[in-house]
Design a protein around this motif. Structure first.
Motif, PDB file in Angstrom:
ATOM      1  N   LEU A 160       0.822  -1.052  -0.133  1.00 36.32           N
ATOM      2  CA  LEU A 160      -0.100   0.045   0.003  1.00 36.32           C
ATOM      3  C   LEU A 160       0.994   1.233  -0.052  1.00 36.32           C
ATOM      4  CD1 LEU A 160      -2.826  -1.146   2.676  1.00 36.32           C
ATOM      5  CD2 LEU A 160      -2.867  -0.957   0.263  1.00 36.32           C
ATOM      6  N   GLY A 161       2.053   1.052   0.589  1.00 31.96           N
ATOM      7  CA  GLY A 161       2.859   2.414   0.881  1.00 31.96           C
ATOM      8  C   GLY A 161       4.256   2.037   0.831  1.00 31.96           C
ATOM      9  N   LEU A 162       5.007   3.267   0.492  1.00 36.96           N
ATOM     10  CA  LEU A 162       6.469   3.076   0.464  1.00 36.96           C
ATOM     11  C   LEU A 162       7.170   4.117   1.314  1.00 36.96           C
ATOM     12  CD1 LEU A 162       7.529   1.653  -3.132  1.00 36.96           C
ATOM     13  CD2 LEU A 162       7.454   0.395  -0.750  1.00 36.96           C
ATOM     14  N   GLU A 163       8.336   3.919   1.636  1.00 31.65           N
ATOM     15  CA  GLU A 163       9.364   5.107   2.018  1.00 31.65           C
ATOM     16  C   GLU A 163      10.423   4.838   1.082  1.00 31.65           C
ATOM     17  OE1 GLU A 163      10.778   6.878   5.734  1.00 31.65           O
ATOM     18  OE2 GLU A 163      11.838   5.052   5.516  1.00 31.65           O
ATOM     19  N   ASN A 173       8.258  10.072   0.979  1.00 28.69           N
ATOM     20  CA  ASN A 173       7.340   9.682   1.961  1.00 28.69           C
ATOM     21  C   ASN A 173       6.038   9.385   1.095  1.00 28.69           C
ATOM     22  OD1 ASN A 173       5.760   8.666   3.897  1.00 28.69           O
ATOM     23  ND2 ASN A 173       6.024  10.562   5.338  1.00 28.69           N
ATOM     24  N   LEU A 174       5.807   7.955   0.732  1.00 25.27           N
ATOM     25  CA  LEU A 174       4.457   7.626   0.231  1.00 25.27           C
ATOM     26  C   LEU A 174       4.031   6.689   1.290  1.00 25.27           C
ATOM     27  CD1 LEU A 174       5.895   6.778  -3.514  1.00 25.27           C
ATOM     28  CD2 LEU A 174       4.846   8.804  -2.665  1.00 25.27           C
ATOM     29  N   MET A 175       4.236   6.478   2.416  1.00 29.53           N
ATOM     30  CA  MET A 175       3.800   5.670   3.623  1.00 29.53           C
ATOM     31  C   MET A 175       2.339   5.936   3.914  1.00 29.53           C
ATOM     32  SD  MET A 175       6.272   3.549   4.311  1.00 29.53           S
ATOM     33  CE  MET A 175       6.133   3.006   6.042  1.00 29.53           C
ATOM     34  N   ASN A 176       1.442   5.878   2.973  1.00 30.61           N
ATOM     35  CA  ASN A 176       0.253   5.613   3.335  1.00 30.61           C
ATOM     36  C   ASN A 176      -0.587   4.195   3.436  1.00 30.61           C
ATOM     37  OD1 ASN A 176      -1.354   4.969   0.771  1.00 30.61           O
ATOM     38  ND2 ASN A 176      -0.205   7.089   0.322  1.00 30.61           N
ATOM     39  N   LEU A 187       3.965   6.559  -8.227  1.00 33.01           N
ATOM     40  CA  LEU A 187       5.249   6.308  -7.986  1.00 33.01           C
ATOM     41  C   LEU A 187       5.648   5.078  -7.201  1.00 33.01           C
ATOM     42  CD1 LEU A 187       6.140  10.279  -7.277  1.00 33.01           C
ATOM     43  CD2 LEU A 187       6.470   8.983  -9.378  1.00 33.01           C
ATOM     44  N   ARG A 188       4.526   4.807  -6.542  1.00 34.51           N
ATOM     45  CA  ARG A 188       4.873   3.643  -5.637  1.00 34.51           C
ATOM     46  C   ARG A 188       5.031   2.445  -6.555  1.00 34.51           C
ATOM     47  NH1 ARG A 188      -0.385   1.480  -2.996  1.00 34.51           N
ATOM     48  NH2 ARG A 188      -0.762   1.147  -5.464  1.00 34.51           N
ATOM     49  N   ALA A 204       7.933  -0.012   4.075  1.00 37.23           N
ATOM     50  CA  ALA A 204       6.603  -0.133   3.484  1.00 37.23           C
ATOM     51  C   ALA A 204       5.430  -0.379   4.374  1.00 37.23           C
ATOM     52  CB  ALA A 204       6.901  -1.423   2.303  1.00 37.23           C
ATOM     53  N   VAL A 205       4.229  -0.062   3.995  1.00 41.90           N
ATOM     54  CA  VAL A 205       3.084  -0.588   4.517  1.00 41.90           C
ATOM     55  C   VAL A 205       2.505  -1.684   3.603  1.00 41.90           C
ATOM     56  CG1 VAL A 205       0.808   0.102   5.001  1.00 41.90           C
ATOM     57  CG2 VAL A 205       2.739   1.789   5.279  1.00 41.90           C
TER      58      VAL A 205
END
Length: 471
Positions: A160-163, A173-176, A187-188, A204-205
Motif C-alpha cells: 500500500l505504501g513505500l518510503e 514519503n509514500l507511506m500511506n 510512483l509507488r 513499506a506498508v
C-alpha cells in the motif's frame, strides 16, 4: 576527503565493512555472481541511508542496494561500488489489526513477518522457498511472485505504501495505508520492480489478509494440461476462488527432485507425466469447522471434485494430505525447486510467463528447438500453473556459451510467438539485459531510460542493471 571517510563521519565507522569483513556480501545465493565492492554499508535507519546517498551522489559513486541476496539474476553485483545492505532496517513497527496492515522496514525477513502476522490471526500471503532469508526490500524491488499469486497477486498488489530514498538523498514519503489514492502518477508502483535503479526502498506498508482456518492440500495426476486447467476452474467455482496454489511438476521435475532428495517419497505409487500440487484454503468458519462425522468441509469439497473427475477418467490419481506433516511434505517438494535447478549441473535457466492456455503449446514447441541446438541436453521445468509462470531449465551436455545463448534465444522465440513475457518474477538484474535489448519494445526501453535519467541523472543507483544501454 574520499567518499568512505565522509560516510564514516556521517553514519559511523561501525556501519562500514571492508576486506574480509565484507567477504560474505561479495556473492549471492547462487554463487554465480561474485564481485568486490568498495565497502559494505549497513545503515540502521532511513536518515543514514539518506546521508549515504547524498555523499554518493556528490562524489558520483555507484551504490548497489542489497537485501537477503537470494535473487537469481545478479542484481546485487557491486564491483567497485558501495553495497548498501538494508538488513538492519529490520523493525516491524506496527501490525494494525483493524486496517489489516503491517508497517515494516526493508530489512525484515519474510518469515519474521509471517510470524508477526500469525500472532494476530492474520497472514502476509506472499510465500516462497527463500522466505527464511529473503527480505521485504528485495521482494518489493523485484516484485516477487511466489506460490500464492493465483489468489493474492504478486508483491506489488500487496503493498500500500513505500518510503524511498532517492539518488540525491531526499526521502520520498509514500507511506500511506490507502487502498485508493489517485493523486497523480503512481510512483509507488514505479519503484516496485525497479531493482533499486530508481530509489532505495527503506520501509513499506503491506496489506495483511485473514488467516485461513483450514487447508485442503493434494497431489493430483492428470492426463493433460488442458484437463489441469479444467480442474483449476472447477475448484475455483466450487470454493469461491479459494485456490491458493496450483503448481505443475512434470515427471522430469519429480525425477530430478528425487535424485537430489532421495529421502523424499514419490508423490504416487506409480509415475505420471503431469503432476499438480493443489492447495485450497478456507477463510470462513462454515468451510473450516468439522462436520458431525469429523470431516472438514473444504477438504470434502476438494475430495468431491477429485472423486468426480477420477470416476470419469479426467483425473488419474490423487493423494490428499491428512495432516500438517503430510501437507508440509507436499509443499517441500515444490519449494526445493531452487536447489533442484541450480545445483544439477551446467544449465540455462529461464523464468517466463504465458497465457494459461499456452503452456502445453510452449512445452511442445520448445523441446525440439532445444534438441536441435544440443541433442544431449535435457529439460526440467516447474510452473506456477495458476498464473502461467514457468521456470524452464535446460541442462546442457557441455559448457559452451554459444550453445547456452542459443538456448536462451530459442526459449525467447517460443515465448514471443505465444504472446508471453521473458521475465515473470525473478527480475532482470544483469542476466537478462541482453534479452531486454532483443525483446523489449524499443519505445518502452526509451521511456525507461528517460525515467532513469530523470530520477538518477548521475546514474549512481545500481548501474548496469535492468535497463540495457542504448546503442
Amino acid at each position: 576527503m574520499d567518499e568512505l571517510t565522509q560516510i564514516a563521519q556521517a553514519i559511523g565507522q561501525d556501519r562500514i565493512l571492508t576486506g574480509q569483513d565484507a567477504a560474505p556480501y561479495c556473492k549471492d545465493w547462487t554463487g554465480a555472481y561474485v564481485s568486490t565492492p568498495l565497502a559494505v554499508l549497513r545503515p540502521v535507519n532511513t536518515q543514514e541511508v539518506s546521508a549515504i546517498l547524498k555523499i554518493a551522489n556528490e562524489t558520483g559513486t555507484a551504490v548497489v542496494p542489497a537485501s537477503g541476496r537470494t535473487g537469481l539474476t545478479g542484481a546485487t553485483l557491486a564491483q567497485d561500488a558501495l553495497l548498501l545492505s538494508v538488513e538492519r532496517l529490520n523493525t516491524i513497527s506496527d501490525i494494525n489489526t483493524e486496517a489489516r496492515t503491517a508497517t515494516v522496514g526493508a530489512g525484515v525477513i519474510l518469515s519474521h513477518l509471517h510470524d508477526a502476522a500469525e500472532a494476530h490471526d492474520l497472514i502476509f500471503p506472499l510465500t516462497l522457498g527463500a522466505r527464511g532469508s529473503a527480505m521485504i526490500g528485495g521482494l518489493l524491488s523485484t516484485n516477487a511472485g511466489g506460490s500464492n499469486v493465483v489468489r493474492y497477486g504478486s508483491t506489488r498488489g500487496l503493498c500500500l505504501g513505500l518510503e524511498v530514498v532517492m539518488a540525491d538523498g531526499r526521502i520520498m514519503n509514500l507511506m500511506n495505508a490507502l487502498h485508493k489514492d489517485n493523486s497523480g502518477l503512481d510512483l509507488r508502483n514505479l519503484i516496485i520492480g525497479a531493482e533499486g535503479t530508481l530509489g532505495i526502498i527503506t520501509a513499506a506498508v503491506l496489506s495483511l489478509r485473514p488467516k485461513p482456518q483450514a487447508y485442503a492440500t493434494a497431489m493430483v495426476a492428470v492426463p493433460s494440461l488442458p484437463v489441469a486447467l479444467q480442474l483449476l476452474h472447477q475448484l475455483q467455482s466450487e470454493t469461491g476462488g479459494g485456490v491458493e496454489a496450483f503448481e505443475y511438476m512434470p515427471r522430469s521435475y519429480i525425477d530430478h527432485h528425487r535424485k537430489f532428495f532421495p529421502d523424499m517419497s514419490a508423490p504416487f505409487d506409480q509415475n505420471y507425466d503431469i503432476n499438480i500440487m493443489i492447495e485450497v484454503a478456507a477463510t470462513t468458519r462454515a468451510d473450516a469447522l468439522p462436520d458431525e462425522d469429523g470431516s472438514i468441509p473444504v477438504v470434502s469439497k476438494l475430495e468431491g471434485v477429485l472423486g468426480q473427475m477420477l470416476e470419469n477418467g479426467t483425473v488419474l490419481d490423487a493423494v490428499i494430505a491428512q495432516n500438517e506433516t503430510q501437507r508440509r511434505e507436499i509443499w517441500k517438494r515444490r519449494e526445493d525447486a531452487g536447489e533442484v535447478a541450480f545445483f544439477g549441473g551446467v544449465f540455462v535457466n529461464t523464468d517466463i510467463a504465458l497465457p494459461l492456455d499456452k503452456i502445453a503449446a510452449f512445452e511442445a514447441a520448445v523441446t525440439p528447438r532445444i534438441k536441435d541446438i544440443d541433442p544431449g541436453a535435457h529439460e526440467v521445468l516447474v510452473a506456477h500453473l495458476g498464473d502461467g509462470n514457468i521456470h524452464h531449465t535446460s541442462y546442457v551436455s557441455r559448457n559452451d556459451p554459444k550453445i547456452m545463448d542459443a538456448m536462451v534465444e530459442a526459449v525467447e522465440d517460443v515465448v514471443q510467438e505465444l504472446g508471453g513475457s521473458f521475465s515473470a518474477e525473478h527480475g532482470i538484474g544483469v542476466s537478462k539485459l541482453a534479452t531486454m535489448k532483443r525483446r523489449k519494445d524499443p519505445v518502452a526501453l526509451d521511456a525507461m531510460r528517460a525515467i532513469k535519467a530523470a530520477l538518477d541523472p548521475k546514474g549512481i543507483l545500481n548501474p548496469g542493471k535492468v535497463i540495457p544501454a542504448a546503442d
